[in-house]
Design a protein around this motif. Sequence first.
Motif, PDB file in Angstrom:
ATOM      1  N   THR A 206       2.585   7.634  10.894  1.00 44.87           N
ATOM      2  CA  THR A 206       1.550   6.643  11.168  1.00 44.87           C
ATOM      3  C   THR A 206       1.763   5.482  10.212  1.00 44.87           C
ATOM      4  O   THR A 206       2.538   5.583   9.259  1.00 44.87           O
ATOM      5  CB  THR A 206       0.140   7.228  10.980  1.00 44.87           C
ATOM      6  OG1 THR A 206      -0.006   7.682   9.624  1.00 44.87           O
ATOM      7  CG2 THR A 206      -0.093   8.402  11.927  1.00 44.87           C
ATOM      8  N   VAL A 207       1.080   4.366  10.443  1.00 51.20           N
ATOM      9  CA  VAL A 207       1.244   3.203   9.573  1.00 51.20           C
ATOM     10  C   VAL A 207       0.721   3.537   8.189  1.00 51.20           C
ATOM     11  O   VAL A 207      -0.466   3.815   8.005  1.00 51.20           O
ATOM     12  CB  VAL A 207       0.502   1.981  10.151  1.00 51.20           C
ATOM     13  CG1 VAL A 207       0.626   0.810   9.188  1.00 51.20           C
ATOM     14  CG2 VAL A 207       1.055   1.617  11.508  1.00 51.20           C
ATOM     15  N   GLY A 208       1.629   3.567   7.218  1.00 52.60           N
ATOM     16  CA  GLY A 208       1.253   3.832   5.838  1.00 52.60           C
ATOM     17  C   GLY A 208       1.080   5.294   5.504  1.00 52.60           C
ATOM     18  O   GLY A 208       0.774   5.628   4.361  1.00 52.60           O
ATOM     19  N   SER A 209       1.289   6.184   6.456  1.00 49.39           N
ATOM     20  CA  SER A 209       1.073   7.602   6.182  1.00 49.39           C
ATOM     21  C   SER A 209       1.776   8.437   7.244  1.00 49.39           C
ATOM     22  O   SER A 209       2.705   7.981   7.912  1.00 49.39           O
ATOM     23  CB  SER A 209      -0.428   7.906   6.148  1.00 49.39           C
ATOM     24  OG  SER A 209      -0.655   9.242   5.746  1.00 49.39           O
ATOM     25  N   ARG A 210       1.345   9.686   7.411  1.00 49.61           N
ATOM     26  CA  ARG A 210       1.843  10.590   8.442  1.00 49.61           C
ATOM     27  C   ARG A 210       0.800  11.679   8.633  1.00 49.61           C
ATOM     28  O   ARG A 210      -0.093  11.874   7.813  1.00 49.61           O
ATOM     29  CB  ARG A 210       3.203  11.171   8.062  1.00 49.61           C
ATOM     30  CG  ARG A 210       3.294  11.788   6.668  1.00 49.61           C
ATOM     31  CD  ARG A 210       2.841  13.203   6.601  1.00 49.61           C
ATOM     32  NE  ARG A 210       2.903  13.740   5.255  1.00 49.61           N
ATOM     33  CZ  ARG A 210       1.893  13.678   4.404  1.00 49.61           C
ATOM     34  NH1 ARG A 210       0.783  13.057   4.731  1.00 49.61           N
ATOM     35  NH2 ARG A 210       1.984  14.243   3.201  1.00 49.61           N
ATOM     36  N   VAL A 211       0.920  12.375   9.764  1.00 52.78           N
ATOM     37  CA  VAL A 211      -0.006  13.449  10.100  1.00 52.78           C
ATOM     38  C   VAL A 211       0.807  14.723  10.292  1.00 52.78           C
ATOM     39  O   VAL A 211       1.833  14.719  10.974  1.00 52.78           O
ATOM     40  CB  VAL A 211      -0.806  13.129  11.384  1.00 52.78           C
ATOM     41  CG1 VAL A 211      -1.671  14.315  11.780  1.00 52.78           C
ATOM     42  CG2 VAL A 211      -1.666  11.894  11.176  1.00 52.78           C
ATOM     43  N   CYS A 212       0.347  15.806   9.686  1.00 53.99           N
ATOM     44  CA  CYS A 212       1.008  17.097   9.811  1.00 53.99           C
ATOM     45  C   CYS A 212       0.158  18.006  10.686  1.00 53.99           C
ATOM     46  O   CYS A 212      -1.042  18.190  10.405  1.00 53.99           O
ATOM     47  CB  CYS A 212       1.201  17.741   8.439  1.00 53.99           C
ATOM     48  SG  CYS A 212       2.197  16.764   7.269  1.00 53.99           S
TER      49      CYS A 212
ATOM     50  N   PRO B 194       0.830  -1.209   0.000  1.00 58.03           N
ATOM     51  CA  PRO B 194       0.000   0.000   0.000  1.00 58.03           C
ATOM     52  C   PRO B 194       0.860   1.252   0.000  1.00 58.03           C
ATOM     53  O   PRO B 194       2.055   1.218   0.284  1.00 58.03           O
ATOM     54  CB  PRO B 194      -0.798  -0.136   1.308  1.00 58.03           C
ATOM     55  CG  PRO B 194       0.082  -0.943   2.199  1.00 58.03           C
ATOM     56  CD  PRO B 194       0.784  -1.925   1.291  1.00 58.03           C
ATOM     57  N   SER B 195       0.230   2.355  -0.338  1.00 54.37           N
ATOM     58  CA  SER B 195       0.915   3.640  -0.290  1.00 54.37           C
ATOM     59  C   SER B 195       1.427   3.893   1.120  1.00 54.37           C
ATOM     60  O   SER B 195       0.729   3.651   2.097  1.00 54.37           O
ATOM     61  CB  SER B 195      -0.054   4.753  -0.710  1.00 54.37           C
ATOM     62  OG  SER B 195       0.553   6.017  -0.583  1.00 54.37           O
ATOM     63  N   GLY B 196       2.656   4.365   1.198  1.00 57.03           N
ATOM     64  CA  GLY B 196       3.258   4.591   2.508  1.00 57.03           C
ATOM     65  C   GLY B 196       4.046   3.411   3.015  1.00 57.03           C
ATOM     66  O   GLY B 196       4.574   3.447   4.122  1.00 57.03           O
ATOM     67  N   SER B 197       4.106   2.342   2.214  1.00 56.37           N
ATOM     68  CA  SER B 197       4.885   1.160   2.573  1.00 56.37           C
ATOM     69  C   SER B 197       5.852   0.844   1.448  1.00 56.37           C
ATOM     70  O   SER B 197       5.681   1.276   0.308  1.00 56.37           O
ATOM     71  CB  SER B 197       3.971  -0.040   2.832  1.00 56.37           C
ATOM     72  OG  SER B 197       3.120   0.197   3.925  1.00 56.37           O
ATOM     73  N   THR B 198       6.864   0.065   1.764  1.00 60.36           N
ATOM     74  CA  THR B 198       7.833  -0.348   0.766  1.00 60.36           C
ATOM     75  C   THR B 198       8.062  -1.844   0.875  1.00 60.36           C
ATOM     76  O   THR B 198       7.905  -2.424   1.956  1.00 60.36           O
ATOM     77  CB  THR B 198       9.172   0.412   0.947  1.00 60.36           C
ATOM     78  OG1 THR B 198      10.079   0.043  -0.095  1.00 60.36           O
ATOM     79  CG2 THR B 198       9.804   0.082   2.289  1.00 60.36           C
ATOM     80  N   GLY B 199       8.411  -2.482  -0.244  1.00 61.94           N
ATOM     81  CA  GLY B 199       8.652  -3.919  -0.248  1.00 61.94           C
ATOM     82  C   GLY B 199       8.231  -4.519  -1.573  1.00 61.94           C
ATOM     83  O   GLY B 199       7.825  -3.816  -2.515  1.00 61.94           O
ATOM     84  N   ASN B 200       8.331  -5.843  -1.664  1.00 62.06           N
ATOM     85  CA  ASN B 200       7.996  -6.540  -2.898  1.00 62.06           C
ATOM     86  C   ASN B 200       6.553  -7.024  -2.932  1.00 62.06           C
ATOM     87  O   ASN B 200       6.145  -7.722  -3.857  1.00 62.06           O
ATOM     88  CB  ASN B 200       8.947  -7.728  -3.109  1.00 62.06           C
ATOM     89  CG  ASN B 200       8.903  -8.709  -1.932  1.00 62.06           C
ATOM     90  OD1 ASN B 200       8.038  -8.612  -1.062  1.00 62.06           O
ATOM     91  ND2 ASN B 200       9.856  -9.617  -1.890  1.00 62.06           N
ATOM     92  N   GLY B 201       5.790  -6.656  -1.950  1.00 64.25           N
ATOM     93  CA  GLY B 201       4.391  -7.078  -1.900  1.00 64.25           C
ATOM     94  C   GLY B 201       4.211  -8.309  -1.051  1.00 64.25           C
ATOM     95  O   GLY B 201       3.200  -8.457  -0.363  1.00 64.25           O
ATOM     96  N   VAL B 202       5.178  -9.209  -1.117  1.00 65.26           N
ATOM     97  CA  VAL B 202       5.139 -10.379  -0.240  1.00 65.26           C
ATOM     98  C   VAL B 202       5.525  -9.949   1.175  1.00 65.26           C
ATOM     99  O   VAL B 202       5.000 -10.451   2.168  1.00 65.26           O
ATOM    100  CB  VAL B 202       6.075 -11.483  -0.769  1.00 65.26           C
ATOM    101  CG1 VAL B 202       6.103 -12.674   0.177  1.00 65.26           C
ATOM    102  CG2 VAL B 202       5.619 -11.925  -2.152  1.00 65.26           C
TER     103      VAL B 202
END
Length: 627
Positions: free
Chosen positions: A263-269, A231-239
């Motif tokens: 935050t998980v997958g994002s951030r708050v400003c 998902p947006s805000g994450s990195t990896g190969n999907g697995v």
Amino acid sequence: MVRAWLVMTMLVVAGCGQAPRECNARTCSGCCSASGECVSGSSSTACGSLGATCRDCTQSNLVCSVGSCQSLVGPIGNGPGSFGGGAASVGGGAANVGGGAANVGGGAANVGGGTASGGGFTSNPCATTTCDANATCAVVLGAAQCTCRSGFSGNGFTCSDVDECLTSNGGCDANALCTNTPGARTCACFNGYTGTGISCTDVNECLASNGGCDVTATCTNTPGSRTCTCPSGSTGNGVTCSDVNECLTNNGGCSVNATCTNTVGSRVCSCRQGFTGDGFTCTSSAPTWAIETVAFSAGSSSSIALDSAGQPAIAYTSDSPRGVYLRRRTTSWSAAEVVDASTNAMEPSLVASNTFVVANGITTVVGSSINTSIATWRRSASIASWSPENTIAVYDRPDVAVGGGREHLIGVTRSGTWGNVGYSSRLQGGSTWSTPTLLGTGSSGSGPKISASGSMVVALFGRSPDGLTLARSSNGGSSWSTTTVTTSRVFDWDLVVDASGTAFLVYYSPDAGHRIILESYSGLTRTQQDIVDTAATTPAGSSGFSGLSIAQSPLGTTHAAWLDFTRGNVLRYASNAETGSFQTTTVATADDVLGCTSIVVDSSSAVHISFPQPATSWGNLGYAVRR
């Protein structure tokens, strides 16, 4: 006549396969091999003067029979219509051409032995024919015929495997693997498909355990497979997907005047205090201070604290009538409550929780002697009635704090000049203070300060002859260790300890270029965080700054207030809450006396300050709040 016919017949019988002789133009016999036929009329002279020649019957898929190449329509042997003995004999009457008593045309003797078959014509030609191992042999018109089996190609004598997979994938499904085998092929569905191989159907891998993708990833079915997308805000190969801390790069895209919270997958400003906006764009909102007058002719000493409801309360000295008083604020300031009506009461220190505790000094001059003591008072949060508690003689300039289930009190002896610094404590809500414990020797300047959080108790006081000493106890005041902060002249100071046990202290030294300096102490780590302010003009004598006070907000930001005489008698304020570094501003006009300030920050980050306002005499008690 009969004899001549018999001789002719015998010559016919002796046609093919006999020793070469001159061909008979009518019967074509006598000159060819066992598989040949005598053909007359040829230009060849290979077979006598008649110009006959021989042809090989086998080259035409025929057999030599009765002197000529013929196609056989049945088995060769005895029986009706066969050549040899049997009922169809050559001759007349009862006599057969065959054996017997050597009679021609009769008797029991037949030529050729009665039922004897024509020799050699009843054998199976496939028995003497070598076909390919991958061929079958069949007798066709009396001859052996080799035919390659299904899955092989050739003339029967030589057969080669046919690779069925080269044509239309061998009849397998387009999503199957065709594998050639000798004379055939196999079909197997590819991974990601199910079926017989002749027919294959896609398997939706996403239906089971998210297709093996990470629990945060999106599984998308594809023909024969699937894709995994973080998902947006994450990195990896999907697995495998890992959260990206967006705040580590360019403040997460937030404004430089905003706080980025991952935050998980994002951030708050979030815009910092003093700024407004959506966090991506933050516009400075200059701090606005509301200034109120709490009491008139209130002197220069005050102490502010927050009650259990988060509302401010101020203890202060008054000149009319003399004594120590307290006012509380809800929507407006309450009437003054008399804490200590002694005309010699001064310099109160206030703490508040479920109850209020005020400690104030009492100074009495008897002849040439100055007698000092500390009186403490208590009232519940609901009953505006103050109860006097025990008095500690000799000590003056008190400061009181609450922490770790105990109340802590510090003061300095006075006998003409500043003397020793003593510490006492008691259980929270108790009435009797312990016998003072000596912490050190004091010097001229502000009185000692104390702060507590949990079991950490911190005290700050002057040292002799000059400088500042920090005393810390991590066991609720049972034992102490001291640190020299500075050996320069120091005229005013304050401290506070936060929930982590870190001590923050602020002090003014005319020997350090008339600066207000902020330091922090955490364990063995000492940090001079910033120079909060520098005198605008070089003050005459030592009067540059006065009434220093410091507070920590629940968010961990530092706030300080003091009186500045180098800028025309004003109340100054500094904080690192807005930009992360200290910003200093003028709040209000202050009295020109060497009074004190007191500062607290509530849970909503509102800042409350008590300070002396200018007046014709004694000054008034002022209150500044920034929400």
